[in-house]
Design an enzyme around this catalytic site. Structure first.
Site, mmCIF file in Angstrom:
data_model
loop_
_atom_site.group_PDB
_atom_site.id
_atom_site.type_symbol
_atom_site.label_atom_id
_atom_site.label_comp_id
_atom_site.label_asym_id
_atom_site.label_seq_id
_atom_site.Cartn_x
_atom_site.Cartn_y
_atom_site.Cartn_z
ATOM 1 N N ILE A 190 0.841 -1.207 0.000
ATOM 2 C CA ILE A 190 0.000 0.000 0.000
ATOM 3 C C ILE A 190 0.868 1.245 0.000
ATOM 4 O O ILE A 190 0.590 2.225 -0.696
ATOM 5 C CB ILE A 190 -0.971 -0.010 1.193
ATOM 6 C CG1 ILE A 190 -1.833 -1.268 1.180
ATOM 7 C CG2 ILE A 190 -1.868 1.234 1.148
ATOM 8 C CD1 ILE A 190 -2.749 -1.403 2.392
ATOM 9 N N LEU A 193 12.735 -2.447 4.513
ATOM 10 C CA LEU A 193 12.954 -3.463 3.486
ATOM 11 C C LEU A 193 13.007 -4.865 4.083
ATOM 12 O O LEU A 193 13.928 -5.647 3.833
ATOM 13 C CB LEU A 193 14.238 -3.165 2.687
ATOM 14 C CG LEU A 193 14.220 -1.879 1.857
ATOM 15 C CD1 LEU A 193 15.546 -1.696 1.136
ATOM 16 C CD2 LEU A 193 13.055 -1.867 0.870
ATOM 17 N N THR A 233 -6.343 -1.005 10.114
ATOM 18 C CA THR A 233 -7.102 -2.079 9.467
ATOM 19 C C THR A 233 -8.469 -2.268 10.109
ATOM 20 O O THR A 233 -8.653 -1.960 11.298
ATOM 21 C CB THR A 233 -6.311 -3.404 9.564
ATOM 22 O OG1 THR A 233 -7.115 -4.483 9.101
ATOM 23 C CG2 THR A 233 -5.913 -3.707 10.998
ATOM 24 N N ASP A 234 -9.409 -2.829 9.354
ATOM 25 C CA ASP A 234 -10.712 -3.171 9.924
ATOM 26 C C ASP A 234 -10.630 -4.366 10.866
ATOM 27 O O ASP A 234 -11.557 -4.622 11.638
ATOM 28 C CB ASP A 234 -11.744 -3.435 8.830
ATOM 29 C CG ASP A 234 -11.373 -4.552 7.859
ATOM 30 O OD1 ASP A 234 -10.282 -5.149 8.001
ATOM 31 O OD2 ASP A 234 -12.165 -4.825 6.932
ATOM 32 N N GLU A 235 -9.522 -5.104 10.837
ATOM 33 C CA GLU A 235 -9.411 -6.307 11.670
ATOM 34 C C GLU A 235 -9.393 -5.999 13.163
ATOM 35 O O GLU A 235 -9.638 -6.884 13.982
ATOM 36 C CB GLU A 235 -8.180 -7.118 11.260
ATOM 37 C CG GLU A 235 -8.249 -7.609 9.838
ATOM 38 C CD GLU A 235 -7.230 -8.690 9.520
ATOM 39 O OE1 GLU A 235 -6.920 -9.504 10.399
ATOM 40 O OE2 GLU A 235 -6.745 -8.703 8.377
ATOM 41 N N TYR A 281 -1.793 -10.287 14.866
ATOM 42 C CA TYR A 281 -1.699 -9.119 13.988
ATOM 43 C C TYR A 281 -2.703 -8.047 14.370
ATOM 44 O O TYR A 281 -2.356 -6.886 14.603
ATOM 45 C CB TYR A 281 -1.906 -9.532 12.525
ATOM 46 C CG TYR A 281 -2.259 -8.371 11.631
ATOM 47 C CD1 TYR A 281 -1.389 -7.303 11.490
ATOM 48 C CD2 TYR A 281 -3.478 -8.324 10.943
ATOM 49 C CE1 TYR A 281 -1.711 -6.215 10.676
ATOM 50 C CE2 TYR A 281 -3.803 -7.256 10.134
ATOM 51 C CZ TYR A 281 -2.915 -6.202 10.010
ATOM 52 O OH TYR A 281 -3.243 -5.135 9.217
ATOM 53 N N LYS A 290 -2.199 -4.175 15.877
ATOM 54 C CA LYS A 290 -2.704 -2.964 15.230
ATOM 55 C C LYS A 290 -3.682 -2.218 16.125
ATOM 56 O O LYS A 290 -3.694 -0.984 16.161
ATOM 57 C CB LYS A 290 -3.365 -3.315 13.892
ATOM 58 C CG LYS A 290 -2.394 -3.704 12.800
ATOM 59 C CD LYS A 290 -1.411 -2.591 12.436
ATOM 60 C CE LYS A 290 -2.072 -1.464 11.689
ATOM 61 N NZ LYS A 290 -1.072 -0.452 11.234
ATOM 62 N N LYS A 316 -0.681 -12.940 0.202
ATOM 63 C CA LYS A 316 -2.080 -12.582 0.399
ATOM 64 C C LYS A 316 -2.942 -13.278 -0.651
ATOM 65 O O LYS A 316 -2.463 -13.707 -1.697
ATOM 66 C CB LYS A 316 -2.249 -11.055 0.322
ATOM 67 C CG LYS A 316 -1.426 -10.279 1.355
ATOM 68 C CD LYS A 316 -1.894 -10.546 2.775
ATOM 69 C CE LYS A 316 -1.075 -9.788 3.811
ATOM 70 N NZ LYS A 316 -1.348 -8.357 3.845
#
Length: 352
Positions: free
Chosen positions: A11, A33, A132-134, A158, A162, A197
């Site tokens: 992104i 990186l 994120t929506d998670e 994860y 977040k 993904k």
């Protein structure tokens, strides 16, 4: 000048390319990186004086202080994160370090820098945190979509990391006055996405004649957002979002994972037919991952009403663009599918 963290990832790189395609305002791009960060994503900016790439870690406070003092950015756009649920299950420590400790370090550096600004520069500064929506947890089939006031119920290492970073960003605004904005987006797809993904993995495996692994019954539902639309939303939030606010960014495209896989197969049958037969023959159901959230859905009415943003791409137009990009950039796919990538795929799917 703006400072972007994680701008060599999926992104982040799309945002940097999009930003410099829309404006001449320079970008300082800080990226560690790691496996998913790739300088090849930014190859088209080689020699462009508007793009300053810095190889470094957001946990390095001295580096952050130096970059802020040297470049005087008017905003920080924070993409840098570990973002793959499966990897977080296997190795959560890296997610806590980058997503929690890294965000904390960046917030502290930003606070010190912002506190030293005067007048308009201080008033106009923004720290935009991309999340994120998670963080909101899992929805039942009939539950309403996530709004910005939905409580956090993260279910994976994860999403928990977040959620912690979102809380830190909120606290730095309410305690110290740092002018922050947060975006919580749905599942992105598009060019330069690392093929761990769902969508790029299905494309890469289908072209190679390999199994297309689908977790469980394939009925886990996600809201899909084309990455170019996400970049446009971030530009709007950075330009006009209210300090201290959160904006959900979604594609209004709820679809089960199995439908996504079938769509990819159908388009590949059209664009790159396989003499061995329809690509859907490769679909293989594998054991579900632990704690797999059943459904996510984003209510993006707030950003539409306040800032006038809506996605331009339908899923049908976005997925066609995405598959065409991967077909045209097979060298890029081959380069990122290193030995380490193959070991990861074998580790995650081999025993399922």
């Amino acid at each position: 000048m703006i400072l972007v963290t994680g701008g060599a990832g999926f992104i982040g790189a799309n945002f940097v390319l999009d930003w410099l395609g829309q404006t001449d305002e320079p970008v300082v791009n800080l990226d560690a990186l790691t496996y998913a960060g790739n300088r090849e994503n930014l190859a088209s900016l080689a020699g462009d004086a508007r793009h300053v790439f810095v190889h470094g870690d957001i946990c390095d406070r001295a580096l952050l202080d130096r970059l802020l003092a040297e470049h005087h950015p008017r905003a920080i756009v924070h993409f840098a994160a570990e973002s793959h649920v499966d990897r977080s299950i296997h190795g959560p420590a890296a997610f806590v370090r980058t997503n929690v400790e890294g965000t904390f370090t960046l917030l502290e550096a930003a606070r010190a820098y912002w506190s030293g600004l005067d007048g308009d520069a201080k008033a106009m500064f923004r720290f935009l945190h991309v999340s994120t929506d998670e963080v909101y947890g899992s929805l039942g089939p009939a539950d309403p979509a996530f709004t910005e006031t939905k409580g956090f119920e993260p279910n994976s290492p994860y999403s928990a990391s977040k959620a912690a970073s979102d809380h830190l960003v909120r606290a730095w605004h309410h305690t110290y006055g740092l002018p922050v904005v947060t975006t919580n987006c749905s599942n992105n797809y598009g060019p330069y996405q690392f093929p761990e993904k769902l969508i790029p993995l299905m494309i890469a495996n289908a072209l190679a004649g390999k199994p297309l692994p689908v977790y469980g019954d394939g009925q886990n539902v996600r809201d899909w957002l084309y990455v170019g639309d996400h970049c446009a939303a971030i530009r709007e939030v950075l330009a006009r979002g209210r300090a201290g606010e959160t904006y959900n960014v979604g594609g209004w495209n709820e679809k089960p994972n199995l439908d996504i896989v079938h769509t990819v197969c159908t388009l590949l049958d059209e664009l790159r037919p396989d003499a061995a037969g329809p690509h859907a023959r490769l679909i293989t159901y594998v054991a579900d991952r632990p704690g797999h959230d059943r459904r996510y859905a984003i209510d993006a009415r707030k950003i539409e009403h306040e800032l006038g943003w809506r996605p331009v791409e339908t899923f049908e137009s976005g997925i066609r663009k995405t598959i065409a990009w991967y077909l045209e950039h097979q060298d890029w796919v081959a380069h990122v599918q290193s030995g380490a990538y193959r070991e990861w795929v074998d580790r995650n799917y081999g025993q399922r």
